[in-house]
Design a protein around this motif. Structure first.
Motif, PDB file in Angstrom:
ATOM      1  N   THR A  27      -0.492  -3.498   4.469  1.00  0.00           N
ATOM      2  CA  THR A  27      -1.176  -1.702   4.640  1.00  0.00           C
ATOM      3  C   THR A  27       0.092  -1.274   5.407  1.00  0.00           C
ATOM      4  O   THR A  27       0.981  -1.514   5.417  1.00  0.00           O
ATOM      5  CB  THR A  27      -2.561  -1.766   5.482  1.00  0.00           C
ATOM      6  N   GLU A  44       1.240  -1.426  -0.085  1.00  0.00           N
ATOM      7  CA  GLU A  44       0.313  -0.262  -0.445  1.00  0.00           C
ATOM      8  C   GLU A  44       1.597   1.697   0.025  1.00  0.00           C
ATOM      9  O   GLU A  44       0.388   1.997  -0.758  1.00  0.00           O
ATOM     10  CB  GLU A  44      -0.858  -0.263   1.134  1.00  0.00           C
ATOM     11  N   ASP A  93     -12.382   9.131  -1.485  1.00  0.00           N
ATOM     12  CA  ASP A  93     -13.545   8.937  -0.039  1.00  0.00           C
ATOM     13  C   ASP A  93     -14.083   9.148   0.134  1.00  0.00           C
ATOM     14  O   ASP A  93     -15.419   8.766   0.542  1.00  0.00           O
ATOM     15  CB  ASP A  93     -12.190   9.579   1.032  1.00  0.00           C
ATOM     16  N   ASP A 137     -13.074   2.750  -3.328  1.00  0.00           N
ATOM     17  CA  ASP A 137     -11.973   2.404  -3.713  1.00  0.00           C
ATOM     18  C   ASP A 137     -10.647   2.253  -4.816  1.00  0.00           C
ATOM     19  O   ASP A 137     -11.318   1.450  -5.728  1.00  0.00           O
ATOM     20  CB  ASP A 137     -11.887   0.880  -3.227  1.00  0.00           C
ATOM     21  N   GLN A 139      -7.612  10.532  -4.832  1.00  0.00           N
ATOM     22  CA  GLN A 139      -8.216  10.289  -2.928  1.00  0.00           C
ATOM     23  C   GLN A 139      -9.003  10.534  -2.198  1.00  0.00           C
ATOM     24  O   GLN A 139     -10.076   9.283  -2.184  1.00  0.00           O
ATOM     25  CB  GLN A 139      -6.418   9.608  -2.304  1.00  0.00           C
TER      26      GLN A 139
END
Lengths: 339, 339
Positions: free
Chosen positions: B319, B246, B260, B265, B256
């Motif tokens: 992540t 990530e 959001d 995603d 992004q």
């Protein structure tokens, strides 16, 4: 009662549902016996030479008609564009635009027809694409087929090679596809039902190129706009005149009746299994015999002659009683969504 | 006030009006500097070798968006399908489905964009088709582009050559195309406006194949379904696992934010100017440098690794805080009519 499965927007979203549609519904119709996988981009071994490349979209309405359907039409139409250009068809692509709500069963029938037609024509479908649009944003299904082929060594069709004295041949009766669609739309019934002539012609064109080589000056399939549009294009592009003999035009009686009832001139009506060939005078009879011996050319005829464009490029019809009339390119309103 | 000229059904009828549309409106956009005439069926001189053949239909809505339009998208999309397959694009076809009532001015803007994009990409449009359907039977315009190309000698992309240890590269930030379209549809505005990444990638892919040859195992442009769909396809088809980092994923802050806000995603979101490459470990840094020195690869990054499919083929994201989560193929409902 089980509800019929329908196409959903998510079928075009690039995710699992689309993968399922492609892998379970689409690919199996074309997979069997194919040497090439159906992928985003196909890779084909090709000899050096002249590649023919063509494209056609199909929006015909109704989707199913006597003698064919949108799927068969999509395969034959693109095969024929390659065929008249003197090519041996090598492969087709298939791109679908589907309307949300289209019954899966309808899609499957169309895909089966595409698979069968492609198999019979011996031309594999090697690459594809699927898009889905919201209900009301398309009319059930639109299909694009593109095609690649290799030009036959002996083929050299070109407007530039057409010259006065050349004969004009057609492989059969006029206007069957267009009149079938129009009759079906208008709800006309006849004792002998009309049927579209929709067929793949690459065998028929191949024979002529193989046997007569450079004597074959030009070929074209007279689809939208009928032979009137094609012959006018020939006259304009080759700077010649065309003299058509009405008495020699192959006509089907029922098709003629339908055209008369609906007020159409069969010269303007779309064919989907016919090809016009311009052939050097000395080989015209040979060409006619070759075609008459082929299942798709039994009613072939020499229908006219290329002449000098003394009064400019034009197409004239010599009527059965010896009169003459100009045959013009149709304006275009005759037949929407015929293919 | 002069009424705006609009597309009529007769523009698709195969007659004079269609010939006018093609000769006056369409061909001039592509004619200049082309060595090949725009005809029903194009003839191209080809060397012996591997021919790549691909097709895509485009139904994007809205037709014009920041960074591109349906025409630019249609050229880039098909060029990119050839590019990732390791081909040098040779020629494109262009097939239009027009809705009756479409303003001619809109069509002209799109055709100009197609002409410009094709010219900049140095890939001529050589053959075409035009159909018109009644008002309400399509949504303004749908475009199909198909393409042919010749596979580069050094290119041999194949799922079968992907193996554990290979690196996964991307040439820039994720999801710009999809989020631009969605934001425009939803009426979202940002200080830095979103723009589609829509671009022709054949130069970028060509460099990698030319310089690194067989070290380049596979390339694919992550369009519908985003990199999630493409990486899952790689995992499934190559029977490997994919480990994504990530922290290494190039992300644009505004994109992004938009994702959001709309609950998306970015892994699932379509790109139109991005390519994923699977490259042998020893050449991964070289590949990264090659891309970073290219205008379309300045934000390139190594984003993950191919690993053994010990637990079956799957894609995992490591992540930023060191956790792991599965990245699944999106179901498909995310983004209708994104391309």
């Amino acid at each position: 009662m089980e509800e019929k499965k329908k196409i959903m927007l998510a079928h075009g979203g690039g995710g699992r549902l689309m993968a399922d549609l492609i892998n379970r519904t689409i690919v199996p119709k074309f997979g069997e016996g194919q040497s090439v996988q159906l992928t985003d981009s196909a890779v084909l071994d090709m000899p050096a030479g002249k590649l023919c490349f063509t494209t056609d979209s199909f929006v015909v309405k109704p989707l199913f008609f006597n003698g064919g359907d949108i799927g068969k039409l999509a395969v034959c139409g693109t095969v024929n564009d390659l065929a008249v250009a003197g090519a041996k068809p090598v492969a087709l692509s298939l791109s679908l635009i589907l309307e949300e709500g289209l019954e899966l069963e309808v899609l499957e029938r169309i895909l089966e027809s595409i698979g069968r037609t492609a198999k019979n024509a011996n031309v594999p479908i090697v690459t594809g694409d699927t898009k889905v649009v919201e209900k009301g944003s398309a009319d059930s299904i639109f299909i694009n087929t593109s095609g690649v082929g290799v030009r036959l060594d002996k083929a050299d069709p070109s407007f530039a090679r057409i010259e006065p004295g050349d004969a004009i041949l057609i492989n059969g009766t006029l206007g069957e596809h267009g009149m079938t669609i129009m009759s079906q739309r208008e709800g006309l019934k006849f004792q002998t039902p009309l049927a579209s002539d929709c067929a793949c012609l690459h065998d028929l064109t191949g024979i002529l190129y193989e046997e007569l080589g450079s004597s074959v000056k030009f070929m074209r399939d007279p689809t939208r706009g009928g032979i009137a549009a094609t012959l006018n294009e020939i006259a304009q592009s080759a700077r010649v005149a065309v003299e058509l003999q009405e008495a020699c035009l192959p006509m089907d009686k029922t098709v003629q009746t339908a055209a008369d009832m609906l007020g159409f001139d069969l010269l303007n009506i779309a064919n989907e299994g016919k090809v016009l060939a311009v052939v050097a005078r000395e080989d015209a009879d040979k060409a006619l015999t070759l075609w008459k011996n082929h299942p798709l050319g039994q009613k072939a005829a020499i229908i006219g002659t290329i002449t000098e464009a003394a009064d400019g490029p034009l197409v004239e019809l010599v009527t059965k009683i010896g009169g003459r009339r100009m045959v013009q390119t149709p304006y275009g309103r005759e037949l929407p969504r015929i293919c």
